[in-house]
Structures are given as C-alpha cells and as structure tokens.
Design an enzyme around this catalytic site. Structure first.
Site, mmCIF file in Angstrom:
data_model
loop_
_atom_site.group_PDB
_atom_site.id
_atom_site.type_symbol
_atom_site.label_atom_id
_atom_site.label_comp_id
_atom_site.label_asym_id
_atom_site.label_seq_id
_atom_site.Cartn_x
_atom_site.Cartn_y
_atom_site.Cartn_z
ATOM 1 N N SER A 157 36.283 42.372 33.393
ATOM 2 C CA SER A 157 36.659 42.124 34.774
ATOM 3 C C SER A 157 35.432 42.300 35.679
ATOM 4 C CB SER A 157 37.803 43.073 35.153
ATOM 5 O OG SER A 157 38.258 42.801 36.446
ATOM 6 N N LYS A 175 39.055 37.269 38.567
ATOM 7 C CA LYS A 175 39.009 38.630 38.019
ATOM 8 C C LYS A 175 40.227 39.444 38.475
ATOM 9 C CE LYS A 175 34.987 38.221 35.870
ATOM 10 N NZ LYS A 175 34.915 38.098 34.397
#
Ligand code: COA
Length: 287
Positions: A157, A175
């Site tokens: 992420s 993300k």
C-alpha cells in the site's frame, strides 16, 4: 547480494525460517519487491517472480538464484496483473514447478505524476487496474493454494491517501482501495487460517516513488521523525515479520514503515505547488 545485507538479516532472523515455503510476488523485479524476495531467499523461501518485463524478471531470477543453492527461484515475464488469465497461468506454472504457494506479495504497481487536468480517464483507470484490480486478481488466482496451505498475503500500500497529495489522485485512490480490500479479506479469509496484511512504505531511498515524490532531497531526512530515509531492508524486515509465525495472530493490519513520517502531517514536498499547479490546471484539459 551484498554480504552486509545478508548478515543483517541473519543477525535478526533464523536462516531456515521459511525453509520449504514458496512465495509468489507480483511486480517482483521492482526495487522494493526484489529486495523483499532477496530477504525471503536468504531465509530459505523459494520464490516465483511475475512481471510484465521479461528482461527485468530474468535478471531478478538470476540474482536471486545465486543467493542460496537449496532454494528455487522461478520467474514469469510477460505477465500483466490486469489480466486474470495472465496471472492464473503464472500461478499454475509456479505450482507445477515449485509445488505450492504459501505466501503472496501483491506488489505490482503503476505510478506517474499527473495533475487532474492532465490525467485522462484512461490514465486514472490504468493505475486503478494495475494496483487494485491487479491485487485482487493475484489473490483470486492464488486462493486455492493459500487455502490449502493456510497462507499469508501482503499487499503493498502507501501512506499517500492518509492526506491529500497533489499529482497522486490516481495512486491515492488505488491504495485506499487496496487497504479496504485487505481489511475485508482479512475478515473473510481469517476463518480459513489465511492472514492478510498491508505494508505501507514511506519515503524509501533508491525507489522510483522517492525520486518522483521528493524532488528536493536536501534536508529531507531531518523532516522524518527517525531522522533518516527508509531502506529496502526496512520493507523486507516487515515482510519477514508478517510472513513469520511471530505474527500468527496479526491480520487486517496496515504496517506503516516510514520512520514516523506521515504522523508529521501533510507538508508539501513539491516546489511546483501551488503556482505551477495552478497554471497546469488552467491549460486545455486532457480527456
Ligand atoms: N501523465 C499523464 N498521463 C499519463 C502519464 C503521465 N506521466 N503516463 C501515462 N499516462 C497515461 C497515458 O497517456 C495513457 O492514457 P491515454 O490513453 O488517455 O493517453 C494511460 O496513462 C495509460 O498509459 P500506457 O503507457 O498506455 O499504459 P501502460 O500500461 O503501458 O503503462 C503506466 C502503465 C502508465 C503506469 C506506466 O507508467 C508503467 O508501466 N509503470 C510501471 C512502472 C512504475 O510505474 N513503477 C512505479 C512503481 S511506484
């Protein structure tokens, strides 16, 4: 790999921590993911690298193969995570050649700097497709193996979406989606013994992301609470922890590895904000 990096891992972790395990890594020839792979190989894990660029995959496989002779490393280039069939085919070949998959790193990502006015709908979709759909496809394709082996998943992420970062709306949205996907899958797959976590790297030296997002590096480290830029080993160590039994009760978490940087709030690293951005936003739009 450098002796010092190998020694650093072996000072902290047991050399056979992952003996007999297999990890598949999407985007595995990238700067961060190839070093995650390297650390796993040092600790006895066999690796399957998948990526779009055949040459990059071949080079990474060669480098990883030289680390440890009792560990197998395979790679499949020409694999685009946006295509489920493409990932499924690489997963099948991995299982044929390495026998199993225990761990999955969803690392394939796309990025470029673009303000809203210069980003087409297709450009936005491209990054969402690579990062978010690509992560979903990888889990989907590995699911049977992860279920059989009570496996573990790490999504890569970011911290961009914790606040508003200019020129990164596409990546931030992707993300944020990955975090949501990870949280939901942790809950859904937990009863099967599958653990699901994210690693959110902050400013990591030597990466494309750091090059692009921090154009002015002078004095930058002093703005990070731990007073240094991150290294690829920092991400690799988080990876080892999250795949090891030391984290057997850890799922649905986002492990931020950023020296405390995002806690400092959203201070802008771009010289072009806001004047140059304002000018770009008033130009003829790219559709
Ligand atoms: N600014 C604005 N738009 C851009 C752009 C930029 N710098 N770079 C690409 N795009 C747009 C393209 O113009 C295209 O949109 P259009 O069809 O409306 O013109 C769209 O993005 C897709 O580009 P394309 O080059 O066809 O996609 P691709 O699948 O070949 O490449 C990218 C994907 C764009 C993400 C490419 O940067 C890439 O492959 N990156 C992988 C490496 C990487 O980003 N690593 C960083 C990890 S942090």
């Amino acid at each position: 790999m450098s002796e010092s990096r190998r020694d650093q891992y072996l000072r902290t972790w047991h050399k056979d921590l992952f003996k007999g395990k297999v990890c598949l890594i999407t985007g595995g020839s990238g700067t961060i993911c190839s070093k995650q792979a390297e650390a796993l190989v040092v600790l006895g894990c066999s690796i399957s690298i998948i990526g779009r660029e055949q040459n990059g995959v071949d080079k990474t496989v060669k480098e990883l193969s030289e680390i440890r002779t009792d560990v197998r490393v395979v790679g499949f280039g020409g694999c685009d995570v946006r295509s489920f069939d493409s990932v499924q085919s690489a997963v099948k070949k991995t299982v044929d050649q390495l026998g199993r998959i225990d761990f999955l790193v969803c690392g394939a990502a796309g990025n470029f700097l673009a303000d809203f006015n210069h980003m087409s709908s297709n450009a936005f979709k491209t990054v969402i497709d690579i990062d978010l759909l690509g992560s979903f496809n990888a889990v989907k394709a590995c699911y049977e193996q992860l279920r059989q082996n009570r496996g573990s998943i790490i999504f890569i992420s970011a911290t961009l979406h914790y606040y508003g970062v200019p020129f990164q709306s596409h990546v931030s949205a992707a993300k944020a989606g990955i975090d949501a996907l990870s949280n939901a899958l942790a809950v859904e797959l937990g009863p099967l013994g599958i653990r699901v976590n994210c690693i959110a790297p902050g400013p990591i030296g030597g990466t494309e992301g750091f090059q692009r997002l921090v154009p002015n590096k002078k004095g930058f480290a002093s703005k990070i609470p731990l007073q240094r830029v991150g290294s690829v080993q920092d991400i690799a160590n988080a990876t080892i922890y999250l795949f090891s039994d030391a984290s057997s009760f850890v799922t649905g978490t986002i492990q931020v590895v950023d020296g405390g940087f995002w806690q400092m709030g959203n201070f802008n690293t771009f010289d072009m904000y806001p004047e140059a951005l304002r000018k770009r936003l008033l130009e003829k739009p790219k559709l």
